[in-house]
Design a protein around this motif. Structure first.
Motif, PDB file in Angstrom:
ATOM      1  N   GLY A 181      12.140  -4.968   1.220  1.00  0.00           N
ATOM      2  CA  GLY A 181      11.681  -3.885   0.350  1.00  0.00           C
ATOM      3  C   GLY A 181      12.566  -2.697   0.638  1.00  0.00           C
ATOM      4  N   ILE A 184      11.218   3.230   1.475  1.00  0.00           N
ATOM      5  CA  ILE A 184      10.203   4.055   0.821  1.00  0.00           C
ATOM      6  C   ILE A 184       8.958   3.237   0.513  1.00  0.00           C
ATOM      7  N   ASP A 185       9.157   1.999   0.081  1.00  0.00           N
ATOM      8  CA  ASP A 185       8.031   1.162  -0.331  1.00  0.00           C
ATOM      9  C   ASP A 185       8.436  -0.305  -0.243  1.00  0.00           C
ATOM     10  N   ASN A 187       6.959  -2.699  -1.426  1.00  0.00           N
ATOM     11  CA  ASN A 187       6.699  -3.352  -2.705  1.00  0.00           C
ATOM     12  C   ASN A 187       7.874  -3.244  -3.673  1.00  0.00           C
ATOM     13  N   ASP A 188       8.906  -2.512  -3.285  1.00  0.00           N
ATOM     14  CA  ASP A 188      10.109  -2.429  -4.114  1.00  0.00           C
ATOM     15  C   ASP A 188      10.865  -3.754  -4.156  1.00  0.00           C
ATOM     16  N   SER A 223      14.648  -1.920  -7.428  1.00  0.00           N
ATOM     17  CA  SER A 223      14.559  -0.686  -6.657  1.00  0.00           C
ATOM     18  C   SER A 223      15.821   0.143  -6.815  1.00  0.00           C
ATOM     19  N   SER A 268      -0.217  -2.531   4.524  1.00  0.00           N
ATOM     20  CA  SER A 268       1.113  -2.181   4.024  1.00  0.00           C
ATOM     21  C   SER A 268       1.651  -0.994   4.822  1.00  0.00           C
ATOM     22  N   GLN A 270       2.501   1.776   3.611  1.00  0.00           N
ATOM     23  CA  GLN A 270       1.839   2.978   3.097  1.00  0.00           C
ATOM     24  C   GLN A 270       0.445   3.148   3.722  1.00  0.00           C
ATOM     25  N   GLU A 273       0.830   4.376   7.244  1.00  0.00           N
ATOM     26  CA  GLU A 273       1.147   5.804   7.239  1.00  0.00           C
ATOM     27  C   GLU A 273      -0.099   6.634   6.931  1.00  0.00           C
TER      28      GLU A 273
END
Length: 300
Positions: A181, A184-185, A187-188, A223, A268, A270, A273
């Motif tokens: 990924g 940043i993410d 899921n990208d 991405s 995840s 995210q 975090e």
């Protein structure tokens, strides 16, 4: 002077203090809550005796008490028909300045505890998910994953990961996930599940290199954060290109027990975090014991 005379004088002083003290207490100015006009007049009378700092403190206390009344009205059906200013007047009726401060401080402390409780409730779901995820990861880490490199082979984006059996048993039933990924993410990107080929097992302490390949046409569309144009293959310094590797063991049977970390049970990046932010906020709240004075804007 004789000791008996001295004692008589002291008794007279004490008696005089006892007579005067109640008068001082009960002659203290209080808020009159019978009407808005009476309340405003009593407030002005009390404020007239205060210096600038105390006047500001009084105004802050009254705003806090208004918030307290709004909160109680929203949570107590019996108070719905009363306006918050009426509630404030009733609660302060016959009370002095210090009592007003005490009531405001009580709300400040109660509101602080509600914030702590709300934050704990908000993070409880993520916290439980993390505990379960971490417990499963600890079991699955027997087949340890380590991303090695990404390469460009025949128009494919190929990820290579090393998996090492750190147990003293032969591992026959397992599934691994190999993916990527962005920083940043996650899921990208994309990932694939690798089940063992027929007869392929991990001997104790053995390391195997497993790979997954993705079409470059697909990965580059997914991405804009990843620095595709700058990559020089093979790549092992992933973060330089905003790449994040996602290699792990998702299912394993050991000692006859099956352990499986489903995708929806895995935190995840995210969520990790977000949970970290929750914990920091909760730590800050619990380390603080707010009082009314904290709400007064400090002048430079």
């Amino acid at each position: 002077m004789k000791r008996s005379n001295i004692m008589m004088i002291w008794k007279k002083y004490l008696l005089l203090i006892l007579i005067i003290f109640p008068v001082l207490v009960f002659s203290q100015d209080t808020f009159k809550g019978g009407s808005k006009e009476k309340f405003d007049a009593s407030k002005e009378k009390i404020a007239a005796q205060l210096d600038a700092d105390e006047k500001e403190k009084l105004e802050v206390a009254l705003r806090v008490l208004a918030l307290s009344a709004i909160y109680d009205r929203d949570h107590q059906p019996a108070l719905k028909k009363e306006s918050f200013d009426e509630l404030v007047r009733k609660r302060l009726n016959g009370r002095g300045l210090q009592e007003a401060y005490d009531m405001a401080n009580q709300y400040v402390r109660a509101d602080h505890q509600r914030k702590i409780a709300k934050l704990e409730q908000e993070m409880s779901g993520l916290d439980a998910k993390k505990r379960k995820s971490d417990a499963l990861k600890a079991k699955l880490s027997v087949l340890k994953a380590k991303p090695l490199k990404v390469d460009s082979i025949h128009g494919q984006f190929v990820i290579s990961c090393a998996f090492t059996n750190e147990s003293d048993q032969v591992l026959k039933t397992y599934e691994t996930v190999i993916g990527y990924g962005s920083t940043i993410d996650l899921n990208d990107g994309w990932s694939c599940i690798k089940a063992p080929d027929s007869g392929v097992v991990f001997a104790p302490k053995e390391t195997k290199i497993l790979t997954c390949a993705f079409s470059f046409g697909t990965v580059k569309e997914n991405s804009n954060v990843i620095k595709w144009k700058e990559m020089k293959y093979p790549v092992s310094d992933f973060s330089s290109y905003n790449l994040a590797m996602d290699c792990y063991t998702s299912m394993l049977v050991i000692n006859g027990q099956k352990y499986e970390l489903k995708n929806e049970e895995r935190l995840s990046a995210q969520e990790e975090e977000e949970l970290a932010k929750f914990r920091k906020s909760l730590e800050d709240l619990k380390s603080n014991n707010p009082v009314l004075e904290d709400l007064i804007i400090k002048k430079p």
